[in-house]
Design a protein around this motif. Sequence first.
Motif, PDB file in Angstrom:
ATOM      1  N   VAL A   1      -2.956   4.965  -3.959  1.00 58.76           N
ATOM      2  CA  VAL A   1      -2.321   4.843  -5.385  1.00 58.76           C
ATOM      3  C   VAL A   1      -1.240   5.851  -5.364  1.00 58.76           C
ATOM      4  N   THR A   2      -0.172   5.671  -6.237  1.00 56.66           N
ATOM      5  CA  THR A   2       0.610   6.875  -6.541  1.00 56.66           C
ATOM      6  C   THR A   2       0.058   7.486  -8.002  1.00 56.66           C
ATOM      7  N   SER A   3       0.971   8.292  -8.387  1.00 57.54           N
ATOM      8  CA  SER A   3       0.592   9.029  -9.636  1.00 57.54           C
ATOM      9  C   SER A   3       0.767   7.953 -10.689  1.00 57.54           C
TER      10      SER A   3
ATOM     11  N   ASP B   1       4.125   8.786  -2.580  1.00 53.85           N
ATOM     12  CA  ASP B   1       4.926   7.728  -2.670  1.00 53.85           C
ATOM     13  C   ASP B   1       4.455   6.328  -1.855  1.00 53.85           C
ATOM     14  N   ALA B   2       5.216   5.366  -2.053  1.00 50.75           N
ATOM     15  CA  ALA B   2       4.891   4.094  -1.204  1.00 50.75           C
ATOM     16  C   ALA B   2       4.939   4.235   0.023  1.00 50.75           C
ATOM     17  N   GLY B   3       5.850   5.114   0.752  1.00 47.62           N
ATOM     18  CA  GLY B   3       5.876   5.234   2.136  1.00 47.62           C
ATOM     19  C   GLY B   3       4.465   5.908   2.771  1.00 47.62           C
ATOM     20  N   ALA B   4       3.886   6.643   1.955  1.00 45.30           N
ATOM     21  CA  ALA B   4       2.655   7.512   2.262  1.00 45.30           C
ATOM     22  C   ALA B   4       1.436   6.415   2.243  1.00 45.30           C
ATOM     23  N   ALA B   5       1.543   5.561   1.225  1.00 41.90           N
ATOM     24  CA  ALA B   5       0.696   4.644   1.021  1.00 41.90           C
ATOM     25  C   ALA B   5       0.475   3.653   2.119  1.00 41.90           C
TER      26      ALA B   5
ATOM     27  N   LYS C   1      -6.935   3.479   6.880  1.00 40.84           N
ATOM     28  CA  LYS C   1      -7.916   4.429   5.970  1.00 40.84           C
ATOM     29  C   LYS C   1      -8.115   3.796   4.694  1.00 40.84           C
ATOM     30  N   VAL C   2      -7.225   2.848   4.254  1.00 38.99           N
ATOM     31  CA  VAL C   2      -7.235   2.265   2.964  1.00 38.99           C
ATOM     32  C   VAL C   2      -7.285   0.642   3.312  1.00 38.99           C
ATOM     33  N   GLU C   3      -7.717  -0.130   2.516  1.00 39.48           N
ATOM     34  CA  GLU C   3      -7.498  -1.423   2.649  1.00 39.48           C
ATOM     35  C   GLU C   3      -6.554  -2.179   1.882  1.00 39.48           C
TER      36      GLU C   3
END
Length: 353
Positions: A53-55, A74-78, A86-88
């Motif tokens: 998630v982002t802030s 941000d969205a890129g890191a997500a 690492k996340v689904e």
Amino acid sequence: MIWLVAEREIGSKLRSKAFLISTGVLLLIVLAGIVIGGFASKNAAAETMPVAVTSETASVVSALPNVEATEVADAGAAEELLRSEKVEAAVVPGEGPTGLTVIALKDAPSGLVSALSQTPQIEILEPATTNPLLRYFIAIAFGIVFMGAAATFGGTIAQSVVEEKQTRVVEILLSTISSRTLLAGKVIGNTILAMGQILAIAAIATIGLTATGQSEVLATLGAPIVWFAVFFLFGFILLASMFAAAASMVSRQEDIGSTTTPITMLIMAPYVLVIVFNDNPLVLTIMSYVPFSAPVGMPMRLFVGEAQWWEPLLSLVILLASCVAAIAIGAKIYENSLLRMGSRVKLGEALRG
């Protein structure tokens, strides 16, 4: 003399390997069911979905059940966390009614999408007081324990009565003690055995629930279990008197079923009704005041919080009155039929003597 007869009934049962083995197996089944159920519920609760998630979206996603939120810049890191598995899923700001966009690697996470979707306000007029699945399993547990214990020890009394008639041992016994003393000893002895089994099951259930961390369930079940034991005590005395009276009307083991089948049906009825109608307040209320089903119906109503404080007391008074009447009628039938050999004694003849 009553206690001597009771000791004889208890001793003969405790010396039976079949009885000890069956009791041990029953307790193991109860413990295994509680432990398996406890671990299954824990595993289900522990299965959380990791979501990036982002802030801007963190507060929304963190409020969802069974979701573990990992905040990124941000969205890129997500997307990077998503591609590295690492996340689904990832929830980032977006356009649309919700202002959110769900990003997934291959398949859309339907559970997360449903949780984030806009839903109308829901108003429940009659909210459920307990988990429906838990309510169903508790109903099965009360029904099985009542039916199993009552049928097992009621059948034991019936077989013992007919065996004594068939072998003519009863004639020797009645030369020393009265028929009512013999009946009282049989009922008391088997009641002690039945209550011992009920208390053992309650102890095993308490240990199992405590060991698996189901303290909330244990706290909810505490009072209903105590009331179940109280109602079962007097309910079994009522049924035991009927089993003994019914068995005294025949002289052969093969004929026991002809007189005890109606009583067996009375034992099976609460088991079926409490499972089928465990969510029906009207049926449970009726069951809680009928003597044969009160040991199951009233504890079930107490568990779901549908009974007032005075209702168990009123139901117990009705059960006690029925118990006294059953003992009086059962003793009369038992006394008038015990020495009559040969063909089955008709109920009218047994009552008239």
